[in-house]
Design a protein around this motif. Sequence first.
Motif, PDB file in Angstrom:
ATOM      1  N   THR A  84      12.467   6.900 -10.063  1.00  0.00           N
ATOM      2  CA  THR A  84      11.232   6.197  -9.705  1.00  0.00           C
ATOM      3  C   THR A  84      10.173   7.127  -9.128  1.00  0.00           C
ATOM      4  OG1 THR A  84      12.120   5.699  -7.501  1.00  0.00           O
ATOM      5  CG2 THR A  84      12.508   4.062  -9.247  1.00  0.00           C
ATOM      6  N   HIS A  85      10.494   8.420  -9.057  1.00  0.00           N
ATOM      7  CA  HIS A  85       9.562   9.432  -8.543  1.00  0.00           C
ATOM      8  C   HIS A  85       9.130   9.122  -7.110  1.00  0.00           C
ATOM      9  CE1 HIS A  85       8.343  10.390 -12.963  1.00  0.00           C
ATOM     10  NE2 HIS A  85       9.502  10.922 -12.629  1.00  0.00           N
ATOM     11  N   THR A  86      10.100   8.813  -6.257  1.00  0.00           N
ATOM     12  CA  THR A  86       9.797   8.548  -4.842  1.00  0.00           C
ATOM     13  C   THR A  86      10.718   9.372  -3.948  1.00  0.00           C
ATOM     14  OG1 THR A  86      11.355   6.690  -4.768  1.00  0.00           O
ATOM     15  CG2 THR A  86       9.047   6.187  -5.325  1.00  0.00           C
ATOM     16  N   ILE A  87      10.192   9.674  -2.764  1.00  0.00           N
ATOM     17  CA  ILE A  87      10.973  10.385  -1.757  1.00  0.00           C
ATOM     18  C   ILE A  87      10.781   9.671  -0.437  1.00  0.00           C
ATOM     19  CG2 ILE A  87       9.059  12.036  -1.473  1.00  0.00           C
ATOM     20  CD1 ILE A  87      11.123  14.084  -0.501  1.00  0.00           C
ATOM     21  N   SER A  88      11.887   9.352   0.233  1.00  0.00           N
ATOM     22  CA  SER A  88      11.835   8.657   1.523  1.00  0.00           C
ATOM     23  C   SER A  88      12.012   9.678   2.634  1.00  0.00           C
ATOM     24  CB  SER A  88      12.942   7.603   1.606  1.00  0.00           C
ATOM     25  OG  SER A  88      12.759   6.629   0.605  1.00  0.00           O
ATOM     26  N   ILE A 112      -3.048  12.533   4.058  1.00  0.00           N
ATOM     27  CA  ILE A 112      -2.800  13.023   2.692  1.00  0.00           C
ATOM     28  C   ILE A 112      -4.090  12.921   1.904  1.00  0.00           C
ATOM     29  CG2 ILE A 112      -1.422  12.728   0.601  1.00  0.00           C
ATOM     30  CD1 ILE A 112       0.686  11.337   2.278  1.00  0.00           C
ATOM     31  N   ASP A 113      -4.504  14.038   1.312  1.00  0.00           N
ATOM     32  CA  ASP A 113      -5.710  13.986   0.472  1.00  0.00           C
ATOM     33  C   ASP A 113      -5.331  13.746  -0.979  1.00  0.00           C
ATOM     34  OD1 ASP A 113      -5.054  16.519  -0.754  1.00  0.00           O
ATOM     35  OD2 ASP A 113      -5.768  17.494   1.075  1.00  0.00           O
ATOM     36  N   ASP A 114      -6.329  13.503  -1.785  1.00  0.00           N
ATOM     37  CA  ASP A 114      -6.090  13.119  -3.179  1.00  0.00           C
ATOM     38  C   ASP A 114      -5.554  14.269  -4.018  1.00  0.00           C
ATOM     39  OD1 ASP A 114      -6.981  10.600  -2.594  1.00  0.00           O
ATOM     40  OD2 ASP A 114      -9.057  11.000  -3.212  1.00  0.00           O
ATOM     41  N   ARG A 115      -5.694  15.534  -3.551  1.00  0.00           N
ATOM     42  CA  ARG A 115      -5.242  16.670  -4.344  1.00  0.00           C
ATOM     43  C   ARG A 115      -3.767  16.972  -4.148  1.00  0.00           C
ATOM     44  NH1 ARG A 115      -9.457  20.914  -2.098  1.00  0.00           N
ATOM     45  NH2 ARG A 115      -8.808  19.768  -0.222  1.00  0.00           N
ATOM     46  N   SER A 116      -3.113  16.300  -3.249  1.00  0.00           N
ATOM     47  CA  SER A 116      -1.711  16.571  -2.970  1.00  0.00           C
ATOM     48  C   SER A 116      -0.815  16.022  -4.074  1.00  0.00           C
ATOM     49  CB  SER A 116      -1.313  15.957  -1.626  1.00  0.00           C
ATOM     50  OG  SER A 116       0.068  16.078  -1.422  1.00  0.00           O
ATOM     51  N   TRP A 117       0.328  16.728  -4.302  1.00  0.00           N
ATOM     52  CA  TRP A 117       1.311  16.223  -5.266  1.00  0.00           C
ATOM     53  C   TRP A 117       1.968  14.947  -4.739  1.00  0.00           C
ATOM     54  CZ3 TRP A 117       0.737  18.298  -9.752  1.00  0.00           C
ATOM     55  CH2 TRP A 117       0.384  19.650  -9.908  1.00  0.00           C
ATOM     56  N   LEU A 118       1.945  14.742  -3.429  1.00  0.00           N
ATOM     57  CA  LEU A 118       2.584  13.577  -2.814  1.00  0.00           C
ATOM     58  C   LEU A 118       1.521  12.589  -2.335  1.00  0.00           C
ATOM     59  CD1 LEU A 118       5.304  15.413  -0.686  1.00  0.00           C
ATOM     60  CD2 LEU A 118       5.673  14.136  -2.813  1.00  0.00           C
ATOM     61  N   GLN A 119       1.782  11.301  -2.538  1.00  0.00           N
ATOM     62  CA  GLN A 119       0.889  10.236  -2.089  1.00  0.00           C
ATOM     63  C   GLN A 119       1.725   9.134  -1.455  1.00  0.00           C
ATOM     64  OE1 GLN A 119      -2.501  10.230  -2.198  1.00  0.00           O
ATOM     65  NE2 GLN A 119      -2.419  12.319  -3.047  1.00  0.00           N
ATOM     66  N   LEU A 120       1.105   8.399  -0.497  1.00  0.00           N
ATOM     67  CA  LEU A 120       1.811   7.273   0.106  1.00  0.00           C
ATOM     68  C   LEU A 120       2.098   6.220  -0.960  1.00  0.00           C
ATOM     69  CD1 LEU A 120      -0.083   6.827   3.486  1.00  0.00           C
ATOM     70  CD2 LEU A 120       2.301   7.513   3.202  1.00  0.00           C
ATOM     71  N   ALA A 121       3.293   5.649  -0.911  1.00  0.00           N
ATOM     72  CA  ALA A 121       3.656   4.592  -1.857  1.00  0.00           C
ATOM     73  C   ALA A 121       2.856   3.326  -1.535  1.00  0.00           C
ATOM     74  CB  ALA A 121       5.152   4.324  -1.795  1.00  0.00           C
ATOM     75  N   SER A 122       2.723   2.437  -2.521  1.00  0.00           N
ATOM     76  CA  SER A 122       1.967   1.191  -2.333  1.00  0.00           C
ATOM     77  C   SER A 122       2.620   0.283  -1.307  1.00  0.00           C
ATOM     78  CB  SER A 122       1.833   0.466  -3.677  1.00  0.00           C
ATOM     79  OG  SER A 122       3.126   0.182  -4.206  1.00  0.00           O
ATOM     80  N   TYR A 215       5.465  10.900  -6.200  1.00  0.00           N
ATOM     81  CA  TYR A 215       4.998  12.155  -6.766  1.00  0.00           C
ATOM     82  C   TYR A 215       4.850  11.993  -8.271  1.00  0.00           C
ATOM     83  CZ  TYR A 215       9.921  12.856  -8.075  1.00  0.00           C
ATOM     84  OH  TYR A 215      11.180  12.711  -8.603  1.00  0.00           O
ATOM     85  N   SER A 216       3.956  12.757  -8.835  1.00  0.00           N
ATOM     86  CA  SER A 216       3.736  12.753 -10.279  1.00  0.00           C
ATOM     87  C   SER A 216       3.595  14.193 -10.717  1.00  0.00           C
ATOM     88  CB  SER A 216       2.476  11.959 -10.647  1.00  0.00           C
ATOM     89  OG  SER A 216       2.227  12.034 -12.040  1.00  0.00           O
TER      90      SER A 216
END
Length: 619
Positions: A84-88, A112-122, A215-216
């Motif tokens: 699912t491309h998630t990390i806890s 977290i900025d938009d350029r990061s490989w990691l983003q907060l999950a919905s 992550y994507s």
Amino acid sequence: MPPLLFLPLVLVFFAAADASLTACRNATCGAMAVVYPFWLFNSNSPASALDCGYPGLGLRCVNNTLILPFRTHKYRVLAIEYSTHTISITDADMEYSSTNSSCPHLHANLTIDDRSWLQLASSVSNITFLYNCKSNVSWASAWKLSGCAAGSGNSSYVLLDGGVTGEAYGYECETVVMAPVLDAHKKTMAGVFGRLPPENRSFGEVLSAGFQLTYSAHSDKCSKCERTKGWCGYRHNETSTTMDFTCFCEEGSTKSHCGAKGLKRKLYAIAVASSILLLCLLLFASLFTLKKYRSRKISNDAPRIESFLQRNGTIHPKRYTYTQVKKMTKSFAEKLGQGGFGAVYKGSLSDGRQVAVKMLKDPKSDGDDFINEVASISRTSHVNVVTLLGFCLQGSKRALIYEYMTNGSLERYACKKNNSRGGISLTWEKLFDIAVGIARGLEYLHRGCNTRIVHFDIKPHNILLDQKFCPKISDFGMAKLCINKESIISIAGARGTIGYIAPEVYSKQFGAISSRSDVYSYGMMVLEMVGARERNVDANSESSSHYFPQWIYEHLDEYCISTSEMNGETTELVRKMIVVALWCIQVVPTNRPTMTRVIEMLEGSTSGLELPPKVLLSW
């Protein structure tokens, strides 16, 4: 090494090229696997870390616990869901204990900025903690935290709505920290307004449960790569400074997936391996041929040497087997010295006499060194020539057995480098006697034998000294036998030792080669004896930067007077040695005295002994 043994080495070489990349997909920490796009900082993989994953997604393994260094803070990894491309993760530095569960102390915001490989999950939203505020917070969505105040009248709070943090600074709080939590936890807290979270769960427990990041990282390309049995990676572009997705395959790397390119690389690897194997086969064949040629050469030399020994059966000394040589040297237990010819060992004959056994190295092209030694020295019998007691010729094993000289070689006493190391210094009288003894030995070789012998390697190393320091000429491996007393000698190539070789030996322009070549070597050796004995000559003086014979010619009287004994008799001995030596090293062979004349000059008076022409010393 047989060539087939090289094949595993070749295969290992090619396997090693992919071994480091294989380690990328085998990285673990505790029970958790770490694969693309994540990678371990402390992995034992020799691969570059960025070959395994993306920059910013490197993890550290601390006490079997995965740590994500994100921005300026550290987070403990609870789980990674690659499907699912998630990390806890959860805050690794949060101060929280069961005794103070209602007041977890946070240190840093998670931004977290938009350029990061990691983003907060919905499924994640923020809550805000306000610590040690001077003014009371009256918002409906704020809970007051117990046990967090640091001063009288101050209070700490938690806000469910992270959007009011700007207004929170108006309450003069010591610290304001925004922290992410799962929405499910936030809604649970909101539903029980006015008290702590339900089911006896503290805020510390809610934060410890962690939150999710997504992550994507080229997920579509990675899926295609993995479907073709490759594993995903990320490395520098060969033509630029950018980073590109890379699919690592068993046969190499591509930019998309494993396939046809792998076959081409396999064929290339097979071709290279085959070429290396062929080279190894050729090398092995060459070594085998050389060894066989040398063995045949030795076997071909043996009959010629045996024929020589039979023709001269009444001359040569006793013959020993190799087993007897090993026995007399106690399996070569005591080594006396090492030279270009081979090694010399101490031994004992059955009658108790001590001997020196010279083991020759692999025979030269035609065995001349062995024949020269046996043929020449067997014809001699003189107090100043070493005695050959026996020899060994058995296959490739060749040895010469001499009488043992207690005081070793003259090199120990007549070389500056040995004297400077604390070697024994002989008196001028003893050095003079040694010089006369060597001269008599050479005169015997040049005129006293039925067959004249030119030694061609007179130097301190080849002058041995017995218990009474009587000198004996040794090592006849380069000697030349001559029937006529004054015949010109023809030799193939220069022979001798640099520094003692007469000019005509290496260049015909100086004259013909004859017994006068030994005279030159003798003169250079005597000058070395004189220079080594007189330690009063300063190494930093004028003599150290000039050709020593030239310098001593110009400072003869000064040098003789400077001898330590400071008496007329010693000065005369030193002067005779120097003047005779200067005559011996004349460039033109015919200008040198014979060894008979050398003895006459040494044993005569110095009154009629004149210096040779100076001009001849400048060559």
